[in-house]
Structures are given as C-alpha cells and as structure tokens.
Design an enzyme around this catalytic site. Structure first.
Site, PDB file in Angstrom:
ATOM      1  N   GLN A 171       0.745  -1.087   0.230  1.00  0.00           N
ATOM      2  CA  GLN A 171      -0.115  -0.195   0.005  1.00  0.00           C
ATOM      3  C   GLN A 171       0.887   1.309  -0.025  1.00  0.00           C
ATOM      4  OE1 GLN A 171      -0.371  -2.681   1.938  1.00  0.00           O
ATOM      5  NE2 GLN A 171      -2.572  -3.271   1.991  1.00  0.00           N
ATOM      6  N   ASP A 209       9.337  19.081  20.323  1.00  0.00           N
ATOM      7  CA  ASP A 209      10.767  18.594  20.507  1.00  0.00           C
ATOM      8  C   ASP A 209      11.525  20.031  20.068  1.00  0.00           C
ATOM      9  OD1 ASP A 209      12.882  17.397  21.085  1.00  0.00           O
ATOM     10  OD2 ASP A 209      13.209  16.256  19.220  1.00  0.00           O
TER      11      ASP A 209
END
Ligand SMILES: *[C@@H]1O[C@H](CO)[C@@H](O)[C@H](O)[C@H]1NC(C)=O
Ligand SMILES: *[C@@H]1O[C@H](CO)[C@@H](O)[C@H](O)[C@H]1NC(C)=O
Ligand SMILES: *[C@@H]1O[C@H](CO)[C@@H](O)[C@H](O)[C@H]1NC(C)=O
Ligand SMILES: *[C@@H]1O[C@H](CO)[C@@H](O)[C@H](O)[C@H]1NC(C)=O
Ligand SMILES: *[C@@H]1O[C@H](CO)[C@@H](O)[C@H](O)[C@H]1NC(C)=O
Ligand SMILES: *[C@@H]1O[C@H](CO)[C@@H](O)[C@H](O)[C@H]1NC(C)=O
Ligand SMILES: *[C@@H]1O[C@H](CO)[C@@H](O)[C@H](O)[C@H]1NC(C)=O
Ligand SMILES: *[C@@H]1O[C@H](CO)[C@@H](O)[C@H](O)[C@H]1NC(C)=O
Ligand SMILES: *[C@@H]1O[C@H](CO)[C@@H](O)[C@H](O)[C@H]1NC(C)=O
Length: 596
Positions: A141, A451
């Site tokens: 996929q 982050d």
C-alpha cells in the site's frame, strides 16, 4: 559401521531431497500468506554452484514493450534480447541472497502499481508478491509512483544430482500461460516429462500447474527463440465497427464522385473514431487491471504486512500530498552526498548536499516518516523548514529539506565568541515564536512541535530561523492530550509533560523559554537547568553575563520567567509571545542605533 547399501540409500535420499524445488502452486495469489513449504519466497540455494547462468522468458507488457526497455529492465546487453512473438528469452545471472536463489532487477513503480500487479501482470509470475514484499520491506500500500524497488526474479541453479545424472546445465524459469501443461512444455523443450516434474517436486499423480506461476525446466542446451510459440491471441475487441452506409449504384456520375468523397471523409472519421474508442478502451482496461490488482492485493493482505504497524508508513498520505513532493531516486541522494560520506554529514542522520545545483538537507528517518511528511507537506511558512521531497530505499526513508546554509542555532549560540548581534538574536527568537504560533494557531488542527530545542532550529544565509525536525509534532484537536510516551529532548521538557504526559501547546511555550534563555546567555539548556536546580533564580542566571542592555533586560527576563512557569496555565500563549518579542526587537534596534 554403515553398510554400503545403507550409505547408498542415505546418499540417494539426500540427493532426492535436494534435487528438487517445490512448485509454488496457487500460493502466489494470496499475498498475505507466505507459506514456506512452497517456493513462494523464492527457490532455495541448493544448486551445485551458488551462482550460475539461467534463463527466463519475459512476455512483453507495458511499459516494457521494446528491446531497449526490456534489456535495461534486466540489465542485459540489447543484442542478447530478441523479441519473438512479443516474448524474449533472457539470460540472467542467478545467485544466492539470504537463502534464496534470485536475480535482482530494479523496477520503478508506476501509477497504481502493487506487488501483486508487478509479480503477476508485469512479470507474469517471474516473481511473487510475497518475495517482493520481503525483499523491499515496504508494504504494497505504501508504494508510490517513481519509487525504485528491487524485484527478485525467481531462478535456480542445477543441483549436483541434476548435473551428474542428467547432464543439466541450466534451469530455465518458465512462466506458464493458459493451456500449458507439464507434458506440453517438456515436449516443446525436449525434456523428459519425468525430469521436469521432478525438478518441480511434482509427480504424474499430481502434475497440476497454474498460469502466471513459474516452473523450472532442466535444460542441457541454452534455449533459443525457435522454442517460443505465439501467445494465445488476445480476446477480440468488442464489435463496435459500424459498416459504412451502402450507396445506391444508379446515382449520377458527378453526384457519385461527390458521394465517394463524402463517404471517404465520413469513413475516415469513423475509422479514426473507432480506433480512438479501441485505444481508449485498451488504456482503460490497462488502468482497470492495475486497479483490480491493487484491490486484489489489499483485499488479500488482510493483516498489515510484516504484521508491524510501523511498516505501514504512507497509509494516511493522500495523493495530493505525494504530487506536491518530489520522489527522489536513491542514486540522486547518493551523488548529492558523495554516497553519504561523513564529510557531508551534519551530525546524526543528517547530510548536506546539492541536488540540481540547489542545497538540500537530507535526513534518514528510522521508522515511520509519514506523520512528518504529512504535516510538512501541509505547512507553508517561512519559519518552518520546507520539505521538498523524499525517497524510500530498502525500507528506509530519506527526507529532503530546503537547506538552511548557516546550520543549526546551537552552533551559533554556544560558541565562546558570540558572533550574532543582539538584534539578530532577537530576530531569531521572533522567527521561532512566529513559526510556533503558526503551528499552534494557523494550522487546522493545531500542532504541538514537542521537540523544540536549539538543535532543531536552523539558520538560513541571512540568519533567519526555520524550525525543523517536526518528527514528534502531534495535533491537539482538543486543548490537552495525555500521552504515556514521553519523548523529546532533556532540558526542554515541561514539568506537566514529564510528570503527567500532558500535551498542549504550552509545551512548546516552555521549550521556547528554554531556547530564549540559551540565546540570551549562550549557555546550553542542561547547564541552565542545572544552575537553576542548584537554587539560583532564573533572573540571576539570565542577567549575570550582562549580555543585554539594561533597558531591555527586564522585558526579556520577564518573558523567560513567564514561559517557564511551572503551571502551564500561567504561561503566555504563542501569539502573546510573538507580540512581546517583536516589541523587544524593535526596542533593541533603536538601542543599537543609538549606541553607535
Ligand atoms: C517455515 O517458517 C516457519 C515459521 O516461520 C519455520 O518454523 C519453519 O522452519 C520454516 N520452514 C522452512 C522449510 O523454512
Ligand atoms: C539483491 O538485492 C539485495 C538488496 O536489495 C541484496 O542484498 C542481494 O545481495 C542482491 N542479490 C543479488 C543476487 O544480487
Ligand atoms: C537460511 O536458512 C538457515 C536454515 O534454514 C537459517 O538458519 C538461516 O537463518 C537462514 N538465513 C537467512 C539469512 O534467512
Ligand atoms: C495475472 O496476470 C494475467 C496477465 O496479465 C491476467 O490475465 C490475470 O488476470 C492476472 N491475475 C489476477 C488474479 O489479476
Ligand atoms: C559450476 O561452476 C564450475 C566452475 O566455475 C563450472 O565449470 C560449471 O560449469 C558450473 N556448473 C553449472 C551447472 O553451472
Ligand atoms: C523418461 O525418464 C524415465 C525415468 O527417468 C524413463 O523411464 C523414460 O523412459 C524416459 N522417457 C523418455 C522418452 O526418454
Ligand atoms: C534451438 O534449440 C534446439 C533445441 O535445443 C536445437 O535443436 C536447435 O538447433 C536450436 N536452433 C538454433 C538456431 O540454435
Ligand atoms: C490509477 O487509478 C486511478 C483511480 O482508479 C485512475 O483514475 C487512473 O487512471 C489510474 N492510472 C493509471 C495509469 O492506471
Ligand atoms: C524492515 O524495516 C523495519 C523498520 O523500518 C526495520 O526495523 C527492520 O529491521 C527492517 N527489516 C529488514 C529485513 O530490513
């Protein structure tokens, strides 16, 4: 002591078990099952030689319809390929790769491709979807047009027994078509049927074979094109042609000529339109069969391939997103970075290179990159690093970003000699705040970077900041989200996140406070944290270096203190921060001017 007959029997048994390769059978049609009792992942390396010359039949299928495209697919000299009846016998070098005997091809994924389509339709059984998936470590996929994959072509080398007893020199991988039986094929290639059956672990009792699967034919001589028969004719096109209207023979002569001209024009138009319709239908059929094969693939792979959720990287990636990004070829990245030479490395998994004359930063991502690709392809902001494309190679993702030529912020603020002017530093702070404000308030749904640190902020040629490394960014559809999985960089993590896993935009506000204090003091986050932990007030630490002019000091200190509030509800929002920093920046500029 083993008696001689017993030894002979044992030897015979041994050679019996290794003299054959199990036939793949119908297992090729269920991509979710790789039953290793068949040869669905490939023939085993049981040959006398580990490497040998072998032959395959390639039946021309789009886009491989010419000698040059076929020879380049198989990387063989075009003079060795001759197309007879749209089929070619191709000599390949067969060798062992992790227990399977195979020959590698490089194939570029086409629109709507799937492993099943490549194995069954394009290669007509010369590979299997299971082997393709195993080889490439990417789920079917996730295949994207332009991506390059390795296709393991099924082949095998003759076993010691075949060489010794039957004088076999080559095992040809023959992919069956409708109507083929073991008898018919054996006769055509002049091989005793019992030898062909044996070579494929089949028997007279069970000789059943299926189209679009491969069998091995034990040959003493190289095969030649006289052995290739025309393919069964394709089904006739639907009867669409309408015969042109008949003209009555007793019309006047001049009238007749005129009518002939008209008929010619009309007939021509009709023929053209019929050709048009036929071509259109053929194209449609082609795309339909790809689509069907794709559905077939996803229908049969019920469980996620490799049963590893991490391995479903692009499931959520829409076609739009893919089209707006460039899919790079791995060799482009290799030449851009001198084959990922350490001289191109910028620490960790980042590399700097030039692609088509433009600077690029290339980052190898371990694990799932689709979140980051998805997010970055939606974003468009000067202060967020731009993703220009990506490459998937052997299961690893490489993301290609715009290159901020002055490197990371941390390289500039932690040096002893502070090279950045005060207004440059404040401009950087404003850029970071603006980028975060965009993430928090102008993206739907809002995102939290999670982050932010001075290594993840990059400076362009004019020292304007761009936020990068959005790999941990998460959307917060509600105001707050709880996570059990604390990620991020030490020294920048807000207390509510560390202690309770609470995720909100205020996480980035806290990290911004830390980055701002780094910018102001030139100290690293963990040093600052340590000093504050030792009982120093934030204010003291910030003003100790006397790096800020007196008039500005108090504003900056107040902003940092606010951002680092223990209770996240007391921290300002990003839009408030943008406002404060831009005021401070304006003040600093007039201060710098007046101090000259
Ligand atoms: C087939 O796979 C199973 C489980 O993965 C393993 O236990 C078995 O030994 C394998 N058989 C062969 C013939 O490789
Ligand atoms: C085929 O490619 C794989 C990796 O893509 C490699 O490990 C293997 O050695 C190659 N095998 C051959 C026969 O070239
Ligand atoms: C090859 O097969 C042997 C025995 O079946 C196994 O021990 C070994 O791990 C296999 N190697 C690879 C690379 O799969
Ligand atoms: C396999 O490929 C052949 C040849 O292109 C095609 O006729 C057949 O329908 C395909 N099988 C499946 C299940 O799609
Ligand atoms: C095996 O290798 C030897 C030495 O390279 C070579 O002479 C021989 O023809 C090979 N046999 C087969 C069956 O490939
Ligand atoms: C084929 O091989 C079998 C045993 O290997 C033998 O009995 C038979 O005669 C052979 N047939 C021909 C036509 O050579
Ligand atoms: C083709 O192969 C057959 C069987 O091996 C052989 O008899 C024939 O002479 C070959 N023809 C050419 C032109 O090489
Ligand atoms: C791929 O599939 C889409 C959707 O079914 C279709 O519109 C398109 O024409 C197909 N493209 C090709 C090249 O087969
Ligand atoms: C496949 O990819 C996963 C994650 O990308 C990695 O952990 C694993 O080692 C890879 N396996 C192989 C055989 O390359």
């Amino acid at each position: 002591m083993i008696s001689l007959p017993l030894l002979f029997l044992l030897l015979n048994l041994f050679s019996f078990t290794t003299a054959q390769q199990p036939y793949v059978g119908q297992s090729t049609t269920d991509c979710s099952v790789s039953d290793n009792s068949t040869s669905v992942l490939g023939y085993s390396c049981n040959g006398l030689n580990k490497t040998c010359l072998s032959y395959v039949i390639f039946r021309s299928t789009p886009p491989f319809t010419t000698v040059s495209s076929i020879s380049s697919l198989f990387s063989v000299d075009p003079s060795l390929v001759s197309l007879t009846n749209q089929q070619a016998i191709i000599p390949i070098t067969c060798s062992c790769s992790s227990n399977y005997s195979q020959s590698n091809l490089t194939y570029t994924i086409q629109q709507n491709d799937s492993y099943f389509f490549i194995a069954n339709n394009t290669l007509q059984g010369l590979s299997t979807c299971q082997a393709l998936e195993k080889q490439n470590n990417v789920s079917s996929q996730s295949l994207l047009p332009g991506m390059e994959i390795v296709v393991p072509v099924r082949c095998a080398c003759p076993t010691a027994k075949q060489v010794r007893e039957d004088g076999v020199k080559y095992l040809m991988s023959y992919n069956l078509v409708f109507g083929d039986t073991m008898d018919i094929i054996s006769q055509r290639f002049g091989v005793n049927t019992s030898k062909t059956l044996e070579a494929n672990q089949l028997s007279f009792e069970n000789p059943r074979v299926f189209p679009f699967t491969t069998i091995l034919i034990p040959l003493q001589n190289p095969p030649n094109s006289s052995l290739i028969l025309p393919l069964p004719p394709p089904p006739p096109p639907p009867p669409q042609s309408v015969s042109p209207p008949l003209l009555s023979p007793d019309s006047g002569k001049s009238k007749k000529t005129w009518v002939y001209i008209l008929a010619g024009v009309l007939g021509g138009a009709l023929v053209l339109s019929v050709i048009g319709v036929v071509v259109f239908c053929m194209l449609k059929k082609e795309s339909k069969s790809r689509e069907e094969a794709r559905n077939f693939d996803s229908f049969t792979s019920k469980k996620p391939p490799m049963s590893n959720q991490e391995l479903d990287p692009l499931d959520g990636l829409s076609g739009m997103v893919v089209e707006s990004l460039k899919v790079y070829k791995f060799h482009e990245l290799q030449s851009a970075t001198s084959d990922f030479n350490s001289s191109s490395s910028v620490g960790g998994s980042g590399y700097i290179g030039k692609i088509n004359g433009d600077g690029a930063m290339i980052k190898k991502i371990e694990g799932n990159a689709s979140e980051e690709i998805n997010l970055l392809s939606k974003l468009n902001h000067f202060n967020i690093i731009r993703l220009s494309g990506f490459c998937l190679h052997e299961g690893d993702w490489y993301l290609v970003y715009e290159h901020a030529s002055n490197g990371s912020l941390s390289d500039w603020i932690h040096t002893t000699k502070s090279l950045l002017s005060l207004s440059q530093k404040l401009q950087i702070a404003l850029d970071i705040a603006t980028g975060l404000n965009y993430l928090h308030n102008f993206v739907d749904p809002p995102y939290v970077h999670r982050d932010l640190n001075s290594n993840n902020v990059f400076l362009d040629i004019e020292f304007r900041a761009k936020i990068g490394n959005l790999g941990l960014a998460r959307s917060t559809s509600e105001d707050f989200v709880l996570t059990r999985h604390v990620e991020g960089t030490r020294g920048y993590l807000a207390p509510e996140y560390l202690e309770h896993g609470l995720v909100s935009t205020k996480l980035d506000v806290y990290a911004f406070g830390v980055v701002l204090s780094e910018i102001v003091t030139g100290q690293e986050a963990c040093e600052l944290k340590k000093e504050i932990g030792e009982g120093n007030e934030i204010e003291e630490v910030l003003i100790r270096g006397r790096l800020l002019p007196e008039g500005l000091e108090s504003y900056v200190v107040r902003l940092v203190v606010d951002c680092l509030q223990r209770d996240h509800l007391n921290r300002p929002s990003m839009d408030e921060i943008v406002l404060s920093v831009s005021k401070i920046l304006t003040a600093s500029k007039s201060w710098e001017e007046s101090s000259y």
